[in-house]
Design a protein around this motif. Structure first.
Motif, PDB file in Angstrom:
ATOM      1  N   PRO A  14     -10.610  -4.108 -12.250  1.00 50.87           N
ATOM      2  CA  PRO A  14     -11.757  -4.070 -11.330  1.00 50.87           C
ATOM      3  C   PRO A  14     -11.546  -4.980 -10.124  1.00 50.87           C
ATOM      4  O   PRO A  14     -11.271  -6.174 -10.270  1.00 50.87           O
ATOM      5  CB  PRO A  14     -12.920  -4.577 -12.204  1.00 50.87           C
ATOM      6  CG  PRO A  14     -12.507  -4.245 -13.601  1.00 50.87           C
ATOM      7  CD  PRO A  14     -11.020  -4.424 -13.643  1.00 50.87           C
ATOM      8  N   GLY A  15     -11.657  -4.411  -8.949  1.00 42.96           N
ATOM      9  CA  GLY A  15     -11.355  -5.160  -7.735  1.00 42.96           C
ATOM     10  C   GLY A  15     -12.369  -6.210  -7.356  1.00 42.96           C
ATOM     11  O   GLY A  15     -12.097  -7.059  -6.501  1.00 42.96           O
ATOM     12  N   ASN A  16     -13.551  -6.174  -7.976  1.00 47.07           N
ATOM     13  CA  ASN A  16     -14.593  -7.131  -7.608  1.00 47.07           C
ATOM     14  C   ASN A  16     -14.486  -8.452  -8.371  1.00 47.07           C
ATOM     15  O   ASN A  16     -15.248  -9.390  -8.119  1.00 47.07           O
ATOM     16  CB  ASN A  16     -15.975  -6.521  -7.842  1.00 47.07           C
ATOM     17  CG  ASN A  16     -16.230  -6.217  -9.318  1.00 47.07           C
ATOM     18  OD1 ASN A  16     -15.303  -5.878 -10.056  1.00 47.07           O
ATOM     19  ND2 ASN A  16     -17.473  -6.326  -9.749  1.00 47.07           N
ATOM     20  N   PRO A  21      -8.095  -9.461  -7.458  1.00 50.23           N
ATOM     21  CA  PRO A  21      -7.016  -8.469  -7.481  1.00 50.23           C
ATOM     22  C   PRO A  21      -6.582  -7.871  -6.141  1.00 50.23           C
ATOM     23  O   PRO A  21      -5.382  -7.636  -5.960  1.00 50.23           O
ATOM     24  CB  PRO A  21      -7.561  -7.379  -8.406  1.00 50.23           C
ATOM     25  CG  PRO A  21      -8.579  -8.057  -9.248  1.00 50.23           C
ATOM     26  CD  PRO A  21      -9.197  -9.093  -8.372  1.00 50.23           C
ATOM     27  N   PRO A  22      -7.479  -7.584  -5.182  1.00 50.43           N
ATOM     28  CA  PRO A  22      -7.008  -6.919  -3.962  1.00 50.43           C
ATOM     29  C   PRO A  22      -6.027  -7.790  -3.172  1.00 50.43           C
ATOM     30  O   PRO A  22      -6.271  -8.980  -2.928  1.00 50.43           O
ATOM     31  CB  PRO A  22      -8.296  -6.682  -3.173  1.00 50.43           C
ATOM     32  CG  PRO A  22      -9.375  -6.659  -4.205  1.00 50.43           C
ATOM     33  CD  PRO A  22      -8.948  -7.686  -5.206  1.00 50.43           C
ATOM     34  N   LEU A  23      -4.905  -7.165  -2.762  1.00 52.26           N
ATOM     35  CA  LEU A  23      -3.815  -7.875  -2.101  1.00 52.26           C
ATOM     36  C   LEU A  23      -3.704  -7.484  -0.632  1.00 52.26           C
ATOM     37  O   LEU A  23      -4.098  -6.382  -0.232  1.00 52.26           O
ATOM     38  CB  LEU A  23      -2.484  -7.530  -2.784  1.00 52.26           C
ATOM     39  CG  LEU A  23      -2.424  -7.611  -4.303  1.00 52.26           C
ATOM     40  CD1 LEU A  23      -1.044  -7.151  -4.775  1.00 52.26           C
ATOM     41  CD2 LEU A  23      -2.737  -9.014  -4.783  1.00 52.26           C
ATOM     42  N   ASP A  24      -3.110  -8.386   0.162  1.00 52.58           N
ATOM     43  CA  ASP A  24      -2.784  -8.042   1.538  1.00 52.58           C
ATOM     44  C   ASP A  24      -1.464  -7.270   1.571  1.00 52.58           C
ATOM     45  O   ASP A  24      -0.872  -6.973   0.527  1.00 52.58           O
ATOM     46  CB  ASP A  24      -2.762  -9.284   2.436  1.00 52.58           C
ATOM     47  CG  ASP A  24      -1.682 -10.294   2.037  1.00 52.58           C
ATOM     48  OD1 ASP A  24      -0.735  -9.927   1.332  1.00 52.58           O
ATOM     49  OD2 ASP A  24      -1.796 -11.468   2.451  1.00 52.58           O
ATOM     50  N   LYS A  25      -0.961  -6.979   2.745  1.00 53.69           N
ATOM     51  CA  LYS A  25       0.205  -6.091   2.866  1.00 53.69           C
ATOM     52  C   LYS A  25       1.487  -6.693   2.324  1.00 53.69           C
ATOM     53  O   LYS A  25       2.450  -5.962   2.038  1.00 53.69           O
ATOM     54  CB  LYS A  25       0.405  -5.693   4.333  1.00 53.69           C
ATOM     55  CG  LYS A  25       0.698  -6.865   5.262  1.00 53.69           C
ATOM     56  CD  LYS A  25       0.852  -6.392   6.701  1.00 53.69           C
ATOM     57  CE  LYS A  25       1.156  -7.574   7.622  1.00 53.69           C
ATOM     58  NZ  LYS A  25       1.326  -7.126   9.035  1.00 53.69           N
ATOM     59  N   VAL A  26       1.560  -8.028   2.151  1.00 49.63           N
ATOM     60  CA  VAL A  26       2.787  -8.624   1.609  1.00 49.63           C
ATOM     61  C   VAL A  26       2.663  -8.995   0.136  1.00 49.63           C
ATOM     62  O   VAL A  26       3.609  -9.498  -0.460  1.00 49.63           O
ATOM     63  CB  VAL A  26       3.246  -9.856   2.433  1.00 49.63           C
ATOM     64  CG1 VAL A  26       3.530  -9.450   3.860  1.00 49.63           C
ATOM     65  CG2 VAL A  26       2.231 -10.979   2.375  1.00 49.63           C
ATOM     66  N   GLY A  27       1.469  -8.753  -0.467  1.00 42.91           N
ATOM     67  CA  GLY A  27       1.313  -8.947  -1.900  1.00 42.91           C
ATOM     68  C   GLY A  27       0.550 -10.179  -2.334  1.00 42.91           C
ATOM     69  O   GLY A  27       0.613 -10.569  -3.498  1.00 42.91           O
TER      70      GLY A  27
END
Length: 311
Positions: free
Chosen positions: A37-39, A281-287
């Protein structure tokens, strides 16, 4: 002397301000991670005195992923010492993505850093062991000694990782061909994948940071885990490569050694004072965790911690 009440307020403020900001996406190339779950969000501090402060879902167990590289590096330094690790693995930033094959090609097959995939697989192969199981158990024990005895392998996550690690298997064979693999390449890749597949809480992650902050003593168990001379080497590696392609930006803006994992964890170390950890859990473009970075950076800023700031 660290003000515990101010620390509690800093943790709560960081969580309230950044735990639900938008942006980023779960790692989707590992099916297990795509379904978290991303929240979810948490932030925690563990001090070298053993104080624990947290906000959010700090007891939720998430995937350690690349943060495991710090623990394996610690074990390697205990096994061989800093000169051997520098010679056989390296102590330089690659300047490329964490799973880059080109970085190996440009440097004659030497991985350069134990905190990128190539260096981490080579590190796993260098751990002293007589069998694949002994290699794995020694790495797991180091994670537990630095964090807590509750850290354990997730069979579901490991299966998800093992079924999608063909790129890492290719890296292992490239290391082998260049002379930087110190056991069977597929054994090293298997154990490396397992070490990334353990689950831990945000408090346990902060405890790992506090163990490094205290010069190798776990402040909750009071056990000496690492020789004091090895912790500065680990923190230096974290500064150079801890947040993948954003490591320089992190050092510039936050000023603390850090390490991220694509499971959503972020760790920072204030030497002599505390470990700061966050999870989202949500990541930016480099992880790197979008919200995790913000929460850890906020705690550090509110409390005034930056290694490059004058007294």
């Amino acid at each position: 002397m660290l003000d515990l009440q101010k620390t509690k307020l800093a943790v709560e403020q960081a969580y309230q301000q950044f735990s639900q900001i938008p942006g980023g996406a779960n790692a989707d190339y590992i099916p297990f991670l795509a379904n978290i779950p991303g929240n979810l969000a948490a932030v925690a501090v563990v001090t070298t005195r053993g104080d624990v402060v947290s906000a959010g879902e700090a007891q939720y167990r998430f995937a350690i992923e690349s943060i495991s590289k710090v623990c394996t590096l610690a074990l390697l330094l205990e096994d061989w010492g800093s000169e051997v690790v520098q010679e056989k693995i390296g102590a330089e930033a690659t300047g490329m993505p964490f799973n880059s094959v080109m970085a190996l090609d440009l440097h004659g097959g030497k991985p350069l850093s134990p905190l990128v995939n190539a260096g981490a697989i080579a590190s796993t192969s260098l751990v002293k062991a007589h069998s694949v199981e002994e290699r794995w158990q020694r790495i797991l024990l180091m994670q537990r000694q630095m964090g807590s005895g509750q850290i354990a392998l997730s069979a579901e996550l490991n299966e998800s990782e093992q079924s999608t690690n063909s790129h890492n298997r290719a890296i292992a064979w490239l290391l082998h061909s260049a002379g930087y693999m110190y056991c069977d390449p597929m054994e090293a890749c298997d154990v490396y994948t397992r070490q990334c597949s353990t689950l831990l809480t945000t408090v346990e992650l902060a405890t790992m940071g506090a163990t490094l902050a205290s010069g190798g003593i776990n402040p909750l168990t009071k056990e000496r885990v690492l020789k004091p001379e090895n912790t500065p080497r680990i923190l230096a590696e974290m500064t150079m490569e801890g947040l993948y392609d954003s490591s320089g930006d992190w050092a510039y803006t936050v000023g603390l050694p850090g390490k991220s994992g694509v499971g959503g964890g972020i760790l920072a170390v204030v030497p002599g004072v505390m470990g700061i950890a966050a999870f989202a859990p949500p990541l930016d473009k480099v992880g790197n965790s979008v919200r995790g970075q913000k929460m850890v950076a906020a705690v550090a800023k509110i409390l005034g911690f930056n290694l490059y700031k004058g007294a």
